[in-house]
Design a protein around this motif. Structure first.
Motif, PDB file in Angstrom:
ATOM      1  N   MET A   1       0.894  -1.269   0.057  1.00 18.00           N
ATOM      2  CA  MET A   1      -0.205   0.013  -0.037  1.00 18.00           C
ATOM      3  C   MET A   1       0.867   1.456   0.033  1.00 18.00           C
ATOM      4  SD  MET A   1      -2.880   1.184   2.624  1.00 18.00           S
ATOM      5  CE  MET A   1      -3.423  -0.474   2.738  1.00 18.00           C
ATOM      6  N   SER A   2       0.583   2.323  -0.773  1.00 19.22           N
ATOM      7  CA  SER A   2       1.229   3.450  -0.824  1.00 19.22           C
ATOM      8  C   SER A   2       0.822   4.408   0.025  1.00 19.22           C
ATOM      9  CB  SER A   2       1.419   3.914  -2.252  1.00 19.22           C
ATOM     10  OG  SER A   2       0.150   4.362  -2.786  1.00 19.22           O
ATOM     11  N   ASP A   3       1.828   5.216   0.694  1.00 21.17           N
ATOM     12  CA  ASP A   3       1.502   6.272   1.616  1.00 21.17           C
ATOM     13  C   ASP A   3       0.912   7.517   0.855  1.00 21.17           C
ATOM     14  OD1 ASP A   3       1.317   7.739   3.851  1.00 21.17           O
ATOM     15  OD2 ASP A   3       3.463   7.581   4.390  1.00 21.17           O
ATOM     16  N   PRO A   4      -0.271   7.952   0.988  1.00 24.19           N
ATOM     17  CA  PRO A   4      -0.444   9.398   0.348  1.00 24.19           C
ATOM     18  C   PRO A   4       0.186  10.404   0.730  1.00 24.19           C
ATOM     19  CG  PRO A   4      -2.283   8.409   2.110  1.00 24.19           C
ATOM     20  CD  PRO A   4      -1.307   7.506   1.904  1.00 24.19           C
ATOM     21  N   ILE A   5       0.773  10.615   1.951  1.00 29.23           N
ATOM     22  CA  ILE A   5       1.549  11.574   2.398  1.00 29.23           C
ATOM     23  C   ILE A   5       2.594  11.788   1.351  1.00 29.23           C
ATOM     24  CG2 ILE A   5       2.750  12.765   4.232  1.00 29.23           C
ATOM     25  CD1 ILE A   5       0.678  11.529   6.354  1.00 29.23           C
ATOM     26  N   THR A   6       3.447  10.780   1.190  1.00 29.56           N
ATOM     27  CA  THR A   6       4.597  10.749   0.375  1.00 29.56           C
ATOM     28  C   THR A   6       4.513  11.237  -1.070  1.00 29.56           C
ATOM     29  OG1 THR A   6       4.670   8.326  -0.146  1.00 29.56           O
ATOM     30  CG2 THR A   6       6.012   9.053   1.748  1.00 29.56           C
ATOM     31  N   LYS A   7       3.263  10.839  -1.615  1.00 37.04           N
ATOM     32  CA  LYS A   7       2.871  11.412  -2.841  1.00 37.04           C
ATOM     33  C   LYS A   7       2.296  12.710  -2.894  1.00 37.04           C
ATOM     34  CE  LYS A   7       2.266   6.943  -4.716  1.00 37.04           C
ATOM     35  NZ  LYS A   7       1.624   6.227  -5.776  1.00 37.04           N
ATOM     36  N   ARG A   8       2.006  13.249  -1.791  1.00 39.77           N
ATOM     37  CA  ARG A   8       1.472  14.728  -1.878  1.00 39.77           C
ATOM     38  C   ARG A   8       2.445  15.698  -2.089  1.00 39.77           C
ATOM     39  NH1 ARG A   8      -0.989  16.648   3.684  1.00 39.77           N
ATOM     40  NH2 ARG A   8       0.887  17.876   3.364  1.00 39.77           N
ATOM     41  N   GLN A   9       2.163  16.774  -2.681  1.00 36.60           N
ATOM     42  CA  GLN A   9       3.030  17.957  -3.248  1.00 36.60           C
ATOM     43  C   GLN A   9       3.219  18.610  -1.852  1.00 36.60           C
ATOM     44  OE1 GLN A   9       1.337  20.671  -6.103  1.00 36.60           O
ATOM     45  NE2 GLN A   9       3.519  21.161  -6.652  1.00 36.60           N
ATOM     46  N   PRO A  10       4.570  19.276  -1.671  1.00 34.90           N
ATOM     47  CA  PRO A  10       4.866  19.868  -0.344  1.00 34.90           C
ATOM     48  C   PRO A  10       4.084  21.107  -0.557  1.00 34.90           C
ATOM     49  CG  PRO A  10       6.725  19.862  -1.968  1.00 34.90           C
ATOM     50  CD  PRO A  10       5.695  19.009  -2.583  1.00 34.90           C
ATOM     51  N   ASP A  11       3.623  21.524   0.957  1.00 33.55           N
ATOM     52  CA  ASP A  11       2.688  22.855   0.911  1.00 33.55           C
ATOM     53  C   ASP A  11       3.822  23.961   0.842  1.00 33.55           C
ATOM     54  OD1 ASP A  11       0.542  21.609   1.472  1.00 33.55           O
ATOM     55  OD2 ASP A  11       0.997  21.657   3.809  1.00 33.55           O
ATOM     56  N   LEU A  12       5.237  23.924   0.989  1.00 29.56           N
ATOM     57  CA  LEU A  12       6.400  25.073   0.834  1.00 29.56           C
ATOM     58  C   LEU A  12       7.168  24.672  -0.265  1.00 29.56           C
ATOM     59  CD1 LEU A  12       6.877  26.032   4.639  1.00 29.56           C
ATOM     60  CD2 LEU A  12       5.277  27.025   2.972  1.00 29.56           C
ATOM     61  N   LEU A  13       7.361  25.586  -1.329  1.00 26.80           N
ATOM     62  CA  LEU A  13       8.326  25.634  -2.196  1.00 26.80           C
ATOM     63  C   LEU A  13       9.251  26.479  -2.181  1.00 26.80           C
ATOM     64  CD1 LEU A  13       6.025  24.719  -5.022  1.00 26.80           C
ATOM     65  CD2 LEU A  13       7.144  23.288  -3.784  1.00 26.80           C
ATOM     66  N   THR A  14      10.668  26.140  -2.517  1.00 23.94           N
ATOM     67  CA  THR A  14      11.758  26.880  -2.649  1.00 23.94           C
ATOM     68  C   THR A  14      11.582  27.706  -3.891  1.00 23.94           C
ATOM     69  OG1 THR A  14      13.108  25.478  -3.764  1.00 23.94           O
ATOM     70  CG2 THR A  14      13.551  25.317  -1.389  1.00 23.94           C
ATOM     71  N   ILE A  15      12.292  28.754  -4.090  1.00 23.67           N
ATOM     72  CA  ILE A  15      12.367  29.510  -5.226  1.00 23.67           C
ATOM     73  C   ILE A  15      12.521  28.758  -6.443  1.00 23.67           C
ATOM     74  CG2 ILE A  15      14.675  30.409  -5.185  1.00 23.67           C
ATOM     75  CD1 ILE A  15      13.271  33.109  -6.231  1.00 23.67           C
ATOM     76  N   THR A  16      13.495  27.689  -6.128  1.00 23.96           N
ATOM     77  CA  THR A  16      13.765  27.033  -7.602  1.00 23.96           C
ATOM     78  C   THR A  16      12.361  26.030  -7.917  1.00 23.96           C
ATOM     79  OG1 THR A  16      16.019  26.784  -6.739  1.00 23.96           O
ATOM     80  CG2 THR A  16      15.579  25.210  -8.299  1.00 23.96           C
ATOM     81  N   GLU A  17      11.983  25.497  -6.907  1.00 28.54           N
ATOM     82  CA  GLU A  17      10.836  24.449  -6.967  1.00 28.54           C
ATOM     83  C   GLU A  17       9.657  25.204  -7.441  1.00 28.54           C
ATOM     84  OE1 GLU A  17      11.753  21.289  -3.435  1.00 28.54           O
ATOM     85  OE2 GLU A  17      10.601  23.272  -3.094  1.00 28.54           O
ATOM     86  N   ALA A  18       9.579  26.376  -7.104  1.00 33.78           N
ATOM     87  CA  ALA A  18       8.575  27.285  -7.577  1.00 33.78           C
ATOM     88  C   ALA A  18       8.645  27.740  -9.005  1.00 33.78           C
ATOM     89  CB  ALA A  18       8.218  28.686  -6.682  1.00 33.78           C
ATOM     90  N   ALA A  19       9.781  27.828  -9.235  1.00 37.65           N
ATOM     91  CA  ALA A  19      10.196  28.311 -10.865  1.00 37.65           C
ATOM     92  C   ALA A  19      10.022  27.112 -11.669  1.00 37.65           C
ATOM     93  CB  ALA A  19      11.667  28.960 -10.941  1.00 37.65           C
ATOM     94  N   GLU A  20      10.422  26.135 -11.388  1.00 36.48           N
ATOM     95  CA  GLU A  20       9.921  24.590 -12.119  1.00 36.48           C
ATOM     96  C   GLU A  20       8.432  24.484 -12.415  1.00 36.48           C
ATOM     97  OE1 GLU A  20      11.921  21.444 -10.059  1.00 36.48           O
ATOM     98  OE2 GLU A  20      13.968  22.192 -10.472  1.00 36.48           O
TER      99      GLU A  20
END
Length: 70
Positions: A1-20
């Motif tokens: 069974m997969s854990d839904p928390i690990t597949k969730r997108q993080p609530d906070l993103l760094t500027i690099t992640e936001a740019a992506e």
């Protein structure tokens, strides 16, 4: 069974992640932040962070404005 928390997108993103997510250069996000026209962001210590909800809301706002200009 997969854990839904690990597949969730993080609530906070760094500027690099936001740019992506926005498919824009990091320098563009920095410039928008300087102008105050980009998505809402905040500093946590030395890091600039973006909430995913704020990014998606900003994208929707930009889309709505583009439709209004037609």
């Amino acid at each position: 069974m997969s854990d839904p928390i690990t597949k969730r997108q993080p609530d906070l993103l760094t500027i690099t992640e936001a740019a992506e997510l926005l498919r824009a250069p990091v320098a563009t996000l920095r410039y928008w932040r300087h102008l105050g026209t980009g998505p809402r962001s905040f500093r946590l210590g030395r890091r600039v962070l973006y909430r995913t909800d704020d990014l998606h809301a900003w994208i929707a706002q930009q889309h709505a404005q583009a439709l209004d200009r037609r």
